[in-house]
Design a protein around this motif. Sequence first.
Motif, PDB file in Angstrom:
ATOM      1  N   GLU A 118       0.817  -1.216   0.000  1.00 26.74           N
ATOM      2  CA  GLU A 118       0.000   0.000   0.000  1.00 26.74           C
ATOM      3  C   GLU A 118       0.854   1.271   0.000  1.00 26.74           C
ATOM      4  OE1 GLU A 118      -3.048  -0.287   3.027  1.00 26.74           O
ATOM      5  OE2 GLU A 118      -3.976  -1.968   1.988  1.00 26.74           O
ATOM      6  N   SER A 119       1.897   1.264  -0.818  1.00 30.40           N
ATOM      7  CA  SER A 119       2.818   2.402  -0.868  1.00 30.40           C
ATOM      8  C   SER A 119       2.587   3.335  -2.061  1.00 30.40           C
ATOM      9  CB  SER A 119       4.259   1.901  -0.887  1.00 30.40           C
ATOM     10  OG  SER A 119       4.471   1.039  -1.977  1.00 30.40           O
ATOM     11  N   HIS A 120       1.619   3.015  -2.913  1.00 32.13           N
ATOM     12  CA  HIS A 120       1.389   3.840  -4.107  1.00 32.13           C
ATOM     13  C   HIS A 120      -0.052   4.340  -4.155  1.00 32.13           C
ATOM     14  CE1 HIS A 120       5.274   3.066  -5.938  1.00 32.13           C
ATOM     15  NE2 HIS A 120       5.148   1.819  -5.533  1.00 32.13           N
ATOM     16  N   ASP A 121      -0.200   5.602  -4.547  1.00 38.41           N
ATOM     17  CA  ASP A 121      -1.518   6.217  -4.713  1.00 38.41           C
ATOM     18  C   ASP A 121      -2.138   5.855  -6.064  1.00 38.41           C
ATOM     19  OD1 ASP A 121      -1.552   7.871  -2.272  1.00 38.41           O
ATOM     20  OD2 ASP A 121       0.080   8.960  -3.254  1.00 38.41           O
ATOM     21  N   VAL A 122      -1.283   5.690  -7.058  1.00 39.59           N
ATOM     22  CA  VAL A 122      -1.729   5.431  -8.424  1.00 39.59           C
ATOM     23  C   VAL A 122      -0.790   4.401  -9.054  1.00 39.59           C
ATOM     24  CG1 VAL A 122      -2.013   6.438 -10.742  1.00 39.59           C
ATOM     25  CG2 VAL A 122      -2.650   7.772  -8.718  1.00 39.59           C
ATOM     26  N   ILE A 123      -1.379   3.477  -9.799  1.00 40.81           N
ATOM     27  CA  ILE A 123      -0.595   2.530 -10.601  1.00 40.81           C
ATOM     28  C   ILE A 123      -1.152   2.578 -12.013  1.00 40.81           C
ATOM     29  CG2 ILE A 123       0.010   0.110 -10.976  1.00 40.81           C
ATOM     30  CD1 ILE A 123      -0.149  -0.272  -7.934  1.00 40.81           C
ATOM     31  N   ILE A 124      -0.237   2.663 -12.979  1.00 37.64           N
ATOM     32  CA  ILE A 124      -0.643   2.590 -14.379  1.00 37.64           C
ATOM     33  C   ILE A 124       0.043   1.379 -15.014  1.00 37.64           C
ATOM     34  CG2 ILE A 124      -1.218   5.016 -14.687  1.00 37.64           C
ATOM     35  CD1 ILE A 124       1.471   5.537 -15.871  1.00 37.64           C
ATOM     36  N   ALA A 125      -0.703   0.657 -15.793  1.00 36.88           N
ATOM     37  CA  ALA A 125      -0.187  -0.508 -16.517  1.00 36.88           C
ATOM     38  C   ALA A 125      -0.813  -0.461 -17.911  1.00 36.88           C
ATOM     39  CB  ALA A 125      -0.536  -1.799 -15.785  1.00 36.88           C
ATOM     40  N   LEU A 126      -0.150   0.228 -18.796  1.00 37.09           N
ATOM     41  CA  LEU A 126      -0.702   0.482 -20.124  1.00 37.09           C
ATOM     42  C   LEU A 126      -0.149  -0.534 -21.125  1.00 37.09           C
ATOM     43  CD1 LEU A 126      -0.526   4.385 -20.066  1.00 37.09           C
ATOM     44  CD2 LEU A 126      -2.395   2.866 -19.357  1.00 37.09           C
ATOM     45  N   GLY A 127      -0.774  -1.695 -21.140  1.00 38.82           N
ATOM     46  CA  GLY A 127      -0.381  -2.745 -22.065  1.00 38.82           C
ATOM     47  C   GLY A 127       0.615  -3.731 -21.493  1.00 38.82           C
ATOM     48  N   SER A 128       0.972  -3.603 -20.225  1.00 34.33           N
ATOM     49  CA  SER A 128       2.020  -4.466 -19.673  1.00 34.33           C
ATOM     50  C   SER A 128       1.496  -5.703 -18.953  1.00 34.33           C
ATOM     51  CB  SER A 128       2.913  -3.664 -18.729  1.00 34.33           C
ATOM     52  OG  SER A 128       2.155  -3.118 -17.668  1.00 34.33           O
ATOM     53  N   ILE A 129       0.299  -5.662 -18.402  1.00 37.34           N
ATOM     54  CA  ILE A 129      -0.267  -6.852 -17.749  1.00 37.34           C
ATOM     55  C   ILE A 129      -1.202  -7.476 -18.775  1.00 37.34           C
ATOM     56  CG2 ILE A 129      -1.557  -7.728 -15.769  1.00 37.34           C
ATOM     57  CD1 ILE A 129      -0.595  -5.360 -14.165  1.00 37.34           C
ATOM     58  N   ASN A 130      -0.590  -8.075 -19.778  1.00 37.05           N
ATOM     59  CA  ASN A 130      -1.332  -8.451 -20.972  1.00 37.05           C
ATOM     60  C   ASN A 130      -0.850  -9.756 -21.594  1.00 37.05           C
ATOM     61  OD1 ASN A 130      -3.454  -7.280 -22.648  1.00 37.05           O
ATOM     62  ND2 ASN A 130      -1.927  -7.217 -24.254  1.00 37.05           N
ATOM     63  N   PHE A 131       0.176 -10.366 -21.003  1.00 40.31           N
ATOM     64  CA  PHE A 131       0.815 -11.497 -21.664  1.00 40.31           C
ATOM     65  C   PHE A 131       0.824 -12.746 -20.794  1.00 40.31           C
ATOM     66  CE2 PHE A 131       2.695  -7.515 -23.093  1.00 40.31           C
ATOM     67  CZ  PHE A 131       2.333  -7.555 -24.427  1.00 40.31           C
ATOM     68  N   ASN A 132       0.729 -13.888 -21.443  1.00 45.36           N
ATOM     69  CA  ASN A 132       0.813 -15.214 -20.840  1.00 45.36           C
ATOM     70  C   ASN A 132      -0.530 -15.681 -20.305  1.00 45.36           C
ATOM     71  OD1 ASN A 132       3.563 -15.415 -21.532  1.00 45.36           O
ATOM     72  ND2 ASN A 132       4.093 -14.196 -19.741  1.00 45.36           N
ATOM     73  N   SER A 133      -0.512 -16.582 -19.364  1.00 47.74           N
ATOM     74  CA  SER A 133      -1.715 -17.261 -18.888  1.00 47.74           C
ATOM     75  C   SER A 133      -2.510 -16.412 -17.892  1.00 47.74           C
ATOM     76  CB  SER A 133      -1.326 -18.561 -18.192  1.00 47.74           C
ATOM     77  OG  SER A 133      -0.650 -18.262 -16.973  1.00 47.74           O
ATOM     78  N   LEU A 180       0.123  -3.262  -3.716  1.00 47.99           N
ATOM     79  CA  LEU A 180       0.956  -2.060  -3.620  1.00 47.99           C
ATOM     80  C   LEU A 180       0.134  -0.776  -3.581  1.00 47.99           C
ATOM     81  CD1 LEU A 180       3.726  -3.001  -6.199  1.00 47.99           C
ATOM     82  CD2 LEU A 180       3.819  -3.211  -3.704  1.00 47.99           C
ATOM     83  N   LEU A 181      -1.147  -0.882  -3.859  1.00 46.06           N
ATOM     84  CA  LEU A 181      -2.026   0.280  -3.970  1.00 46.06           C
ATOM     85  C   LEU A 181      -2.677   0.605  -2.636  1.00 46.06           C
ATOM     86  CD1 LEU A 181      -3.061   2.162  -6.236  1.00 46.06           C
ATOM     87  CD2 LEU A 181      -4.947   0.547  -6.557  1.00 46.06           C
ATOM     88  N   LYS A 182      -2.649   1.881  -2.267  1.00 46.01           N
ATOM     89  CA  LYS A 182      -3.313   2.342  -1.042  1.00 46.01           C
ATOM     90  C   LYS A 182      -4.828   2.249  -1.197  1.00 46.01           C
ATOM     91  CE  LYS A 182       0.175   5.792   0.137  1.00 46.01           C
ATOM     92  NZ  LYS A 182       0.451   7.234   0.256  1.00 46.01           N
ATOM     93  N   SER A 183      -5.534   2.142  -0.087  1.00 50.71           N
ATOM     94  CA  SER A 183      -6.993   2.244  -0.123  1.00 50.71           C
ATOM     95  C   SER A 183      -7.353   3.595  -0.712  1.00 50.71           C
ATOM     96  CB  SER A 183      -7.570   2.130   1.283  1.00 50.71           C
ATOM     97  OG  SER A 183      -7.393   0.824   1.759  1.00 50.71           O
ATOM     98  N   GLY A 184      -8.301   3.597  -1.620  1.00 48.95           N
ATOM     99  CA  GLY A 184      -8.680   4.821  -2.312  1.00 48.95           C
ATOM    100  C   GLY A 184      -7.812   5.114  -3.518  1.00 48.95           C
ATOM    101  N   GLY A 185      -6.753   4.325  -3.720  1.00 53.56           N
ATOM    102  CA  GLY A 185      -5.861   4.516  -4.854  1.00 53.56           C
ATOM    103  C   GLY A 185      -6.499   4.056  -6.150  1.00 53.56           C
TER     104      GLY A 185
END
Length: 133
Positions: A42-57, A71-76
């Motif tokens: 819970e150390s990040h307010d915002v996470i962006i994953a633009l096309g990266s969590i997209n591969f494999n099973s 890793l995302l804070k509540s309300g993040g």
Amino acid sequence: VLDVGCGFHPFKGRIQNIVGIDPYNDQADYEVDILEYRVRPESHDVIIALGSINFNSRDDIEQRFAHCVSLLKSGGRFYLRANPGVTHKNGPYVDIFPWSFEVVKELEERYNLHLDTFKRDANNRLYFVYTKL
């Protein structure tokens, strides 16, 4: 802000307090896969994953997704762009996970998130945003 799979890190200098990770690009702040990125939960307010969590099973997708949520804070907010399993005649030559609205909703429920946005662009890519409850 954590940019998962930042590539050439195009948001560096444009978004304050951004950390870019990418296992394949030396422009990243850390050359690691998301599963190797170990910081306080819970150390990040915002996470962006633009096309990266997209591969494999599905298991691979869900492992990476779950680690991001941890890793995302509540309300993040968690911003994602995904290709719904569409392959291209010139690559990439890896398995592309078939994201769908149903999968996005399942993950919302499983990981205690709220789905704020779900869109499809002209290239059939999906954009969705969650808030961590």
